[in-house]
Design an enzyme around this catalytic site. Structure first.
Site, PDB file in Angstrom:
ATOM      1  N   PHE A 115      47.499  38.080  36.174  1.00 15.98           N
ATOM      2  CA  PHE A 115      46.895  38.855  37.262  1.00 15.98           C
ATOM      3  C   PHE A 115      47.978  39.732  37.908  1.00 15.98           C
ATOM      4  CE2 PHE A 115      45.170  39.785  41.410  1.00 15.98           C
ATOM      5  CZ  PHE A 115      43.865  40.129  41.096  1.00 15.98           C
ATOM      6  N   TYR A 171      38.295  32.902  48.698  1.00 17.28           N
ATOM      7  CA  TYR A 171      37.024  33.659  48.705  1.00 17.28           C
ATOM      8  C   TYR A 171      36.274  33.610  47.384  1.00 17.28           C
ATOM      9  CZ  TYR A 171      40.469  37.087  47.028  1.00 17.28           C
ATOM     10  OH  TYR A 171      41.496  37.699  46.359  1.00 17.28           O
ATOM     11  N   LYS A 172      36.862  32.943  46.365  1.00 16.12           N
ATOM     12  CA  LYS A 172      36.206  32.889  45.059  1.00 16.12           C
ATOM     13  C   LYS A 172      35.301  31.653  45.014  1.00 16.12           C
ATOM     14  CE  LYS A 172      39.731  35.813  43.073  1.00 16.12           C
ATOM     15  NZ  LYS A 172      41.019  35.948  42.429  1.00 16.12           N
ATOM     16  N   ASP A 181      49.029  29.491  39.733  1.00 14.39           N
ATOM     17  CA  ASP A 181      48.051  30.259  40.494  1.00 14.39           C
ATOM     18  C   ASP A 181      46.676  29.671  40.166  1.00 14.39           C
ATOM     19  OD1 ASP A 181      46.192  32.126  41.454  1.00 14.39           O
ATOM     20  OD2 ASP A 181      47.573  33.803  41.195  1.00 14.39           O
ATOM     21  N   ARG A 205      32.685  40.411  32.526  1.00 20.21           N
ATOM     22  CA  ARG A 205      33.030  39.057  32.949  1.00 20.21           C
ATOM     23  C   ARG A 205      31.882  38.458  33.760  1.00 20.21           C
ATOM     24  NH1 ARG A 205      37.984  37.787  37.062  1.00 20.21           N
ATOM     25  NH2 ARG A 205      36.532  38.858  38.447  1.00 20.21           N
TER      26      ARG A 205
HETATM   27  C1  LIG Z   1      41.906  37.031  42.755  1.00 20.93           C
HETATM   28  C2  LIG Z   1      43.315  36.699  42.387  1.00 20.93           C
HETATM   29  C3  LIG Z   1      44.378  36.944  43.278  1.00 20.93           C
HETATM   30  C4  LIG Z   1      44.098  37.688  44.544  1.00 20.93           C
HETATM   31  O1  LIG Z   1      45.169  37.764  45.421  1.00 20.93           O
HETATM   32  P1  LIG Z   1      44.893  38.344  46.882  1.00 20.93           P
HETATM   33  O2  LIG Z   1      46.207  38.297  47.548  1.00 20.93           O
HETATM   34  O3  LIG Z   1      43.844  37.498  47.509  1.00 20.93           O
HETATM   35  O4  LIG Z   1      44.358  39.731  46.729  1.00 20.93           O
HETATM   36  C5  LIG Z   1      45.634  36.490  42.915  1.00 20.93           C
HETATM   37  N1  LIG Z   1      45.847  35.878  41.733  1.00 20.93           N
HETATM   38  C6  LIG Z   1      44.844  35.669  40.846  1.00 20.93           C
HETATM   39  C7  LIG Z   1      45.111  34.991  39.557  1.00 20.93           C
HETATM   40  C8  LIG Z   1      43.555  36.093  41.144  1.00 20.93           C
HETATM   41  O5  LIG Z   1      42.577  35.917  40.256  1.00 20.93           O
END
Ligand SMILES: *Cc1c(COP(=O)(O)O)cnc(C)c1O
Length: 413
Positions: free
Chosen positions: A127, A223-224, A198, A372
């Protein structure tokens, strides 16, 4: 083996032990929502909880709420609830900031564990924010710290005596590939490398056991799958054995040993509190807590079992009913190696996704060519999976995706 019929699928929904949870979410009529891995649905209890925090705790109790409504402990209280979902101890997880900022904190922490090591290691295609934070730290270090990216299958071979940290996303955001946390962590430790996980696509989606895996640090989104609302605060895990070794690079006043001494000199708080930085967003944490409580009530094992069945059904139905339309699975075929999502390559992926969204089936698109679909077992039904595949089939059969309105890319895909 042929995929089940719609009648058989409805029977499965009726027998699903989690089927009562759907009614505890706001789900717009007729919508099939397969994007809970980007933004989870709104729990019905959240608006009332927020209204109470606003009107009573803020409106009436005002500044007293930091003590009387326990605002000051909200990051630890909700952190402890998430700890229960990810195999951590209550005093090893705190809610703070965003995932991106927490990535920065734990990377810089790893750089302190062994100052002779100076390489931050990750995989290509991770990511972006994880990799960008590594690159930012490299720039900040004025040349001491380097970022190294290798192919996903070469990560273990790349572990060496220069590596200060290995940062991986446990469930890959595009492919859904799930890493064996215990095995990777062990291989890294054999080379003296601490591991940062992560968990953005793991927390609330798959059972995680950080301490059984001997993990060093972890971060993840609220938020996921945790249904904390747009931009919900993130969490940070640090194994207890590392707490006292870290002098936080983001040494904010709320991570101080005694914030209300207003001392001129930063002294890190004992334990996980040193990973807090500034004043927490209480409204946002209150919303997150409602979402976390629902996941905890359902239990990770039951959620995982249903999640595997949902994504298996999706892949089976796609293979049976959409095989002639050029979708190439991008996720592992075996649900044991897959998070709570399914993804496909398709050269017209963006337009196809827009066309199915226009027909009430929401997934998302990840460049260059991935469609997805996330499965949130708290509120997704087996029938949703059927509807999604039927909608994809119709859009392909009618070539509805060719409509010019579906071709131009919007800011958020
Ligand atoms: C969604 C996601 C993020 C998001 O990071 P934010 O700081 O909340 O924008 C980080 N790492 C992964 C792997 C994600 O899927």
């Amino acid at each position: 083996m042929s995929a089940p019929t719609l009648d058989e699928i409805r029977t499965r929904d009726a027998a699903d032990p989690l089927n009562g949870f759907r009614d505890r979410f706001v789900i717009p009529d007729g919508l099939v929502y397969l994007d809970g891995n980007s933004l989870g649905c709104l729990p019905k209890a959240t608006p009332d909880r927020i209204a109470d925090v606003v009107a009573r705790e803020w409106g009436e109790d005002l500044i007293r709420s930091w003590n009387t409504n326990d605002w000051i402990n909200a990051p630890r209280r909700v952190g402890a609830k998430i700890a229960g979902l990810i195999g951590a101890n209550d005093d090893e997880v705190v809610i703070a900031d965003s995932t991106s900022i927490n990535v920065f904190k734990v990377l810089s922490a790893c750089l302190q564990l062994d100052p002779k090591r100076s390489v931050l290691l990750s995989e290509r295609g991770n990511f972006p924010t994880d990799v960008y934070m590594m690159q930012g730290l490299s720039a900040l270090s004025g040349g001491r710290v380097a970022t190294r990216l290798v192919e996903p299958d070469d990560v273990i071979a790349a572990l060496d005596s220069d590596a200060a940290a290995l940062l991986l996303t446990q469930v890959h955001y595009k492919t859904g590939r799930m890493r064996d946390m215990a095995a990777v962590t062990k291989a890294a430790h054999d080379k003296g490398v601490p591991v940062i996980w992560d968990l953005s696509h793991s927390a609330g989606a798959v059972p995680v056991d950080l301490n059984a895996s001997n993990a060093d640090f972890a971060v993840g989104c609220g938020y996921k799958y945790l249904n904390g609302g747009p931009g919900a605060p993130a969490f940070l895990f640090a194994a207890k054995r590392h707490h006292e070794a870290v002098f936080p690079a983001l040494s904010g006043w709320l991570g101080h040993e005694a914030p209300f001494d207003f001392d001129d000199t930063y002294r890190p708080a004992p334990g996980i509190d040193r990973f807090q930085c500034g004043t927490p967003g209480i409204l946002a944490i209150s919303a997150l807590e409602v979402g976390v409580d629902l996941i905890a009530e359902a239990g990770m094992e039951a959620l995982r079992e249903k999640s595997r069945a949902l994504s298996d059904l999706f892949l089976d139905l796609m293979a049976e009913r959409c095989s002639e339309y050029g979708f190439e699975p991008a996720c592992p075929a075996d649900s044991a190696e897959r998070g709570s999502q399914a993804s496909f390559h398709h050269e017209n992926g963006y337009a196809i996704m827009q066309a199915i969204i226009a027909r009430g089936v929401i997934g998302d698109f990840r460049a260059p060519d991935i469609l997805r679909f996330g499965f949130a077992p708290l509120y997704n039904r087996f029938e949703d999976v059927w509807q999604a595949v039927e909608t994809i089939r119709t859009v392909m059969a009618e070539e509805a995706w060719r409509d010019p309105q579906f071709q131009s890319r919007r800011a958020v895909t």
